[in-house]
Design a protein around this motif. Structure first.
Motif, PDB file in Angstrom:
ATOM      1  N   ASP A  52       0.822  -1.221   0.000  1.00 17.41           N
ATOM      2  CA  ASP A  52       0.000   0.000   0.000  1.00 17.41           C
ATOM      3  C   ASP A  52       0.852   1.266   0.000  1.00 17.41           C
ATOM      4  N   HIS A  55       2.700   3.785  -3.354  1.00 17.76           N
ATOM      5  CA  HIS A  55       2.274   5.012  -4.044  1.00 17.76           C
ATOM      6  C   HIS A  55       3.154   6.203  -3.678  1.00 17.76           C
ATOM      7  N   ASN A  58       5.969   6.153  -6.013  1.00 13.99           N
ATOM      8  CA  ASN A  58       5.510   6.593  -7.340  1.00 13.99           C
ATOM      9  C   ASN A  58       5.393   8.111  -7.409  1.00 13.99           C
ATOM     10  N   ARG A  59       4.845   8.700  -6.346  1.00 19.48           N
ATOM     11  CA  ARG A  59       4.736  10.163  -6.287  1.00 19.48           C
ATOM     12  C   ARG A  59       6.120  10.807  -6.308  1.00 19.48           C
ATOM     13  N   GLU A  61       8.806   9.714  -7.639  1.00 20.11           N
ATOM     14  CA  GLU A  61       9.392   9.671  -8.984  1.00 20.11           C
ATOM     15  C   GLU A  61       8.909  10.857  -9.817  1.00 20.11           C
ATOM     16  N   LEU A  62       7.609  11.100  -9.782  1.00 22.12           N
ATOM     17  CA  LEU A  62       7.060  12.220 -10.566  1.00 22.12           C
ATOM     18  C   LEU A  62       7.641  13.551 -10.093  1.00 22.12           C
ATOM     19  N   ASP A  65      11.246  13.943 -11.359  1.00 23.24           N
ATOM     20  CA  ASP A  65      11.215  14.249 -12.789  1.00 23.24           C
ATOM     21  C   ASP A  65      10.904  15.725 -13.023  1.00 23.24           C
ATOM     22  N   VAL A  92      16.138   7.864 -10.967  1.00 23.39           N
ATOM     23  CA  VAL A  92      14.825   7.827 -10.330  1.00 23.39           C
ATOM     24  C   VAL A  92      13.986   6.667 -10.894  1.00 23.39           C
ATOM     25  N   THR A  93      14.207   6.339 -12.156  1.00 25.12           N
ATOM     26  CA  THR A  93      13.504   5.205 -12.759  1.00 25.12           C
ATOM     27  C   THR A  93      13.952   3.901 -12.117  1.00 25.12           C
ATOM     28  N   ASP A  94      15.257   3.761 -11.869  1.00 27.27           N
ATOM     29  CA  ASP A  94      15.742   2.558 -11.185  1.00 27.27           C
ATOM     30  C   ASP A  94      15.164   2.460  -9.776  1.00 27.27           C
ATOM     31  N   GLU A  96      12.381   3.671  -8.656  1.00 24.22           N
ATOM     32  CA  GLU A  96      10.954   3.333  -8.703  1.00 24.22           C
ATOM     33  C   GLU A  96      10.778   1.848  -8.964  1.00 24.22           C
ATOM     34  N   ARG A  97      11.624   1.283  -9.820  1.00 28.14           N
ATOM     35  CA  ARG A  97      11.489  -0.141 -10.142  1.00 28.14           C
ATOM     36  C   ARG A  97      11.944  -1.022  -8.984  1.00 28.14           C
ATOM     37  N   ASP A 100       8.960  -1.356  -7.005  1.00 33.65           N
ATOM     38  CA  ASP A 100       8.052  -2.355  -7.603  1.00 33.65           C
ATOM     39  C   ASP A 100       8.505  -3.773  -7.266  1.00 33.65           C
TER      40      ASP A 100
END
Lengths: 226, 226
Positions: A52, A55, A58-59, A61-62, A65, A92-94, A96-97, A100
């Protein structure tokens, strides 16, 4: 006076970016720890809580960017600042993954919680410790522009790969001996694979740091030849 | 006259970047096809050839990165051009990793070539067809700024995920029935997983296209709440 002011704003924009990355990396590192704790303690509730919380990553990361684009548009960074901002966009992409992948581990922890224990977990928590330290140190190396530290991190990935293959073979042998453990074994192999992939992402982070600091590209250094 | 000249140079820098990305994506798409053909035809020689060719993709990644930095430094792109260049920086990383995953499939094809055939391959080539089309169309959508096409690509990933779970369950059942096929089964599950990850990378590519075109971030659209 005006130049000083602009310089200070510019510095503050870069500092904000650094802080955002540190916070995000800290959260991602926590998620790895929580996911493996949920697995080892058979704690499906902790696994769900961690899922949960993804998120927030995810926020983040945005937000990173956006901060990078803002700096590129307002400041036209050059040389080392440009490398810092463009590397941040990739790193930042790494991160975020990696978040995940921690979620994927939590999903397996939930599947495994009601199944009989295959064997005591030893190597998986060790893998987790190593990859957590890799993520933490890669981001530290990034914000302190320390390419020696980054190089040392890349070496640690060999240990992760070795542990992965050890876990994989061991579980494969158990599954061949006793087909009743196949379901459990396949889930555990996946967890080991997710941790191994986290190690790869942490290695990518470290490579970006070296690129940024030394202004040359170490990626694929051994892989470019024909 | 001078402005015209600069505009033309700028256009030519952007065109070169577009062409580099198209070439790289074309090569990556071929690698996916070759890796699955090597698996289905039990052609270890083709698998080795494809693994050897990965250095071209690695070189292409470095070249695209360099071109992006050059444009940022020389042209200070704004608005849609800035989004194009910063998305290219991210997309090239996904393309390079898709190449790595095709290499992983080739490695499994080499391991599987001497083993008895578990079952005729049907779903794995289907997965491969879908993910290849996703990569191709994502890059087409990128260079033609077509966000509708990109959205359609993201939907195709559901089919890939469904095929993956189908393959995974089917092989798991075979392994439980007959422990002698566990080694082969685990390799095949890995191949399916690699294809599923290629689908995820292709989805990332499509998301970047939508972000670029619509200047808003669709990533995590469903995942931000909570």
């Amino acid at each position: 006076m005006s130049t000083l002011h602009t310089d200070r704003d510019y510095e503050s924009d870069l500092r904000k970016l650094r802080e955002q990355l540190l916070l995000m990396a800290g959260r991602v590192e926590e998620m790895i720890g929580e996911s493996v704790r949920a697995l080892v303690d058979r704690d499906a509730a902790l696994a769900r809580k961690t899922i949960d919380s993804d998120h927030k990553v995810n926020r983040a990361e945005l937000a990173v960017d956006e901060q990078c684009l803002l700096i590129l548009v307002k400041r036209h960074p050059m040389a080392s600042d440009l490398r810092f901002v463009t590397r941040a966009l990739k790193m930042v992409t790494d991160l975020e993954r990696i978040g995940d992948l921690a979620v994927n581990i939590c999903e397996r922890a939930i599947d495994l919680a009601p199944l009989p224990l295959l064997k005591p977990y030893e190597d998986i928590p060790r893998m987790s410790d190593v990859v957590q330290s890799m993520v933490r140190d890669a981001i530290d190396a990034f914000v302190s522009s320390d390419s020696d530290k980054a190089e040392e991190i890349m070496q640690r990935d060999d240990e992760v790969d070795e542990l992965y293959h050890q876990v994989f073979r061991e579980i494969l042998a158990l599954m061949i001996q006793d087909p009743r453990v196949v379901e459990c074994g396949v889930h555990l192999q996946s967890v080991a694979k997710y941790l191994e992939r986290i190690g790869d992402h942490a290695t990518n982070l470290a490579e970006q740091v070296i690129f940024m600091v030394r202004a040359k590209d170490v990626r694929h250094a051994g892989k470019l030849g024909g």
